[in-house]
Each structure stands twice: as structure tokens, then as C-alpha cells.
Design a protein around this motif. Structure first.
Motif, mmCIF file in Angstrom:
data_model
loop_
_atom_site.group_PDB
_atom_site.id
_atom_site.type_symbol
_atom_site.label_atom_id
_atom_site.label_comp_id
_atom_site.label_asym_id
_atom_site.label_seq_id
_atom_site.Cartn_x
_atom_site.Cartn_y
_atom_site.Cartn_z
ATOM 1 N N SER A 210 31.275 -10.853 -30.150
ATOM 2 C CA SER A 210 32.864 -10.803 -29.446
ATOM 3 C C SER A 210 32.983 -10.591 -28.504
ATOM 4 N N ARG B 166 37.161 -14.938 -26.875
ATOM 5 C CA ARG B 166 36.044 -15.236 -27.054
ATOM 6 C C ARG B 166 35.255 -15.380 -28.601
ATOM 7 N N GLU B 167 35.970 -14.289 -29.248
ATOM 8 C CA GLU B 167 35.707 -14.651 -30.717
ATOM 9 C C GLU B 167 35.954 -15.563 -31.190
#
Length: 344
Positions: A105, A111-112
């Protein structure tokens, strides 16, 4: 016709016809070969090889409701600690006939969530994740719709989630108490960002230890990240100080920061470590023993953490699984970087 075109058009029916067996027998050879005679297994596999048949795992996974894959989302796969966690996870997954897909991430919430959504759509067995945020609400929502979650290197707290963590508060206490025992009194904690619970817990532990020494002080020099360059930047800021304004001991939030701090102080700044400034890291990565001054560090059992996380995931096969939290105890590994200063 090219081999690629032929492979794409070959079906299980074609394999069965070529081997002279039923569709069920081909299925058993693919999934439960121990139920089929060795002679028949050999005949079916020969037909598969001759025809170039490739099984459609995506379709099979959709029919079964899940895949044979576990997702692992780490903060930073360049960090040897997370690489060791992934090693442990892969070892335990392989024992269960499963595979691990890795993602990072980069400590970014967006992004996670993108990786979590992707793994959920792929119907993975579950996701092991070190959250970029302390808020577990999104993870609980994913669990509610069927994606199993195990927090890694993070305690679940009051959340209804499985977790594998280390007592970071105790780890911070061990580090600072050790520095105090060598006569250091001006201790600096280096690391950040302070939004990471691990950083906060390690600082809290150091603060508890320093509170037990009335003549000692503790300050927090926050960094923007937990990489080697963050440590070098911190060292540059420490070198700007003189006399009693300079710490006589530094406890870094992880070993990468400690390595950068050591480089900045001892190699670039000409400071004697540990005689002028003692140094302690956290994680006890393999490289900790190979630094120019071997690094004292708080050890986390990274491989065991990865294995335990997969084990928790596998436990969730019951009809009404109950969340479980596993917490490891850290261990202080003392090396040259924090020995008592030489007497004059």
C-alpha cells in the motif's frame, strides 16, 4: 493452427474422449488423483499433454465460491520485516495448498482500498493486511460481505477482526530501559509518521521507561517515513545540535531508520556510536548484524507472525467463527551500538 489457439479450444470433453474415460474421471485426475488408478491417471495426463489442455481456474473458482489464493497487503515490501512476514505466510499457505499474492500500500489509504477491492472481487480465501489507517471500519465492512480479514502487525482493539501483533509498547519500554541502564539520560525517539499505531506504541513504551528515571528526558523527532533516508535526515538534524542539546541516545522506530541514522551520525558526521550517541532500532532485520556498528534492536518474530496470520485465516472455515487476537512478545537483542560508553 498455432499451439496457443489449440490450447484455448481444448475442453475437458476433448481430454476425456482422447483418454477414453468419463468426464468425472478427468475431474478426479485434476482434483483428487488419489481416487483414480495410476494407469488411468497416466493415460489422462498423457492426453492433457498431447492436447495442450489448460484448466480454467478462474471459472472453477467462481463455481467453488473462492480461489486458492490469499492476498497480503503490506505497508512496504522493501522493508525486510514485511518480506520476512510474507515468507512465513507463504510457508504456511503452501502447507495448506494455497498461494499468496503480495501487494504494497506504500502507507497510502487509497492504494490499500484499491487492493482490498481487487482481492475481494477475485474471491480470495482472505486478505492479510497491515492497515495504512487505524480505522478498521472499512475492513469490518468487507468481512461482513464475505472477505475474511486478518490484521498483521496491528492489534484489532475493539474491532471484530482477527489480528496478529507484537506488544510494541513493551518493545519501546525494553529499548528505552536498556539505554537508561547504560547511563544515558537524553534520549530521542526517531520515527514517524505519528499516525502509525506502531510508532505511537513504541514511543509510549519509551516514555513509560523514561518516566521511571527522574533525571532523564525523552523527545520525539518525527520523520515523514520509516526508510533509510528518513534516518539520514534525522541524523542531519541531530548533528545541528551541540553540547547538552544533543541526545546521548537514539531509539529509532524501526531498523531502516536506525541504519540511516547510523550512517548519518557515524559515517557522514564523525560521531562515535555508541560512545557519544548510543543507538537502538526495532525489528531486528537480518542486516542489523552487518552494519558498520552492529545494531541493538528489538526483535519481532516476523516469520512466525506471517505463519500465525495464515493460521487465523484458515480457522475461519467454521460456520460461526469468532475473531481471535494473537500477540507476540518482543525481545531486546543487545549489540555494539548501545554498549555503555567507555570510561575516560
Amino acid at each position: 493452427m498455432s499451439k496457443e489457439t489449440a490450447t484455448a479450444s481444448v475442453s475437458v470433453k476433448d481430454v476425456a474422449a482422447a483418454a477414453g474415460v468419463s468426464l468425472g474421471t478427468v475431474s478426479n485426475v485434476l482434483n483428487q488423483p488419489e481416487r483414480v488408478s495410476p494407469t488411468t491417471v497416466a493415460r489422462v495426463r498423457a492426453a492433457i499433454a498431447e492436447l495442450g489442455y489448460v484448466r480454467n481456474d478462474a471459472a472453477r473458482q467462481l463455481r467453488a465460491g473462492r480461489s486458492s489464493t490469499i492476498g497480503l497487503i503490506a505497508l512496504d515490501l522493501a522493508n525486510p520485516f514485511f518480506a520476512a512476514v510474507a515468507k512465513g505466510a507463504q510457508e504456511r499457505a503452501a502447507e495448506a495448498g494455497l498461494f499468496v499474492l503480495l501487494a504494497a500500500s506504500e502507507d497510502t489509504r487509497e492504494r490499500e482500498m484499491a487492493y482490498l477491492d481487487h482481492f475481494s472481487q477475485q474471491r480470495v480465501v482472505g486478505v492479510l493486511v497491515t492497515p495504512a489507517s487505524a480505522d478498521p471500519a472499512a475492513l469490518e465492512r468487507l468481512e461482513a460481505v464475505g472477505t475474511r480479514i486478518v490484521l498483521v502487525d496491528r492489534d484489532a482493539g475493539d474491532a471484530a477482526l482477527n489480528s496478529v501483533s507484537v506488544d510494541d509498547e513493551q518493545g519501546g519500554y525494553l529499548a528505552a530501559a536498556h539505554l537508561l541502564s547504560t547511563g544515558r539520560r537524553r534520549i530521542m525517539f526517531v520515527g514517524g509518521p505519528s499516525t502509525l499505531p506502531q510508532v505511537l506504541d513504541r514511543f509510549a513504551g519509551a516514555r513509560r521507561a523514561v518516566a521511571e528515571a527522574p533525571d532523564a528526558s525523552l523527545e520525539h523527532l518525527e520523520t515523514g517515513g520509516l526508510a533509510v533516508l528518513s534516518g539520514r535526515d534525522a541524523a542531519a538534524r541531530i548533528l545541528e545540535r551541540v553540547g547538552a542539546d544533543r541526545p546521548d541516545a537514539v531509539f529509532c522506530a524501526n531498523d531502516l531508520v536506525a541504519v540511516g541514522t547510523l550512517q548519518g551520525l557515524a559515517i557522514l558526521g564523525g560521531v562515535s556510536v555508541p560512545d557519544e550517541i548510543a543507538l537502538v532500532g526495532y525489528d531486528d532485520i537480518d542486516f542489523a548484524t552487518a552494519t558498520v556498528v552492529p545494531l541493538t534492536s528489538v526483535r519481532q518474530p516476523a516469520v512466525e507472525i506471517g505463519r500465525a496470520a495464515v493460521e487465523l485465516l484458515l480457522e475461519q472455515d467454521g460456520e460461526h467463527p469468532r475473531p481471535r487476537q494473537v500477540r507476540f512478545t518482543p525481545e531486546l537483542i543487545i549489540r555494539e551500538s548501545s554498549r555503555a560508553p567507555l570510561s575516560n
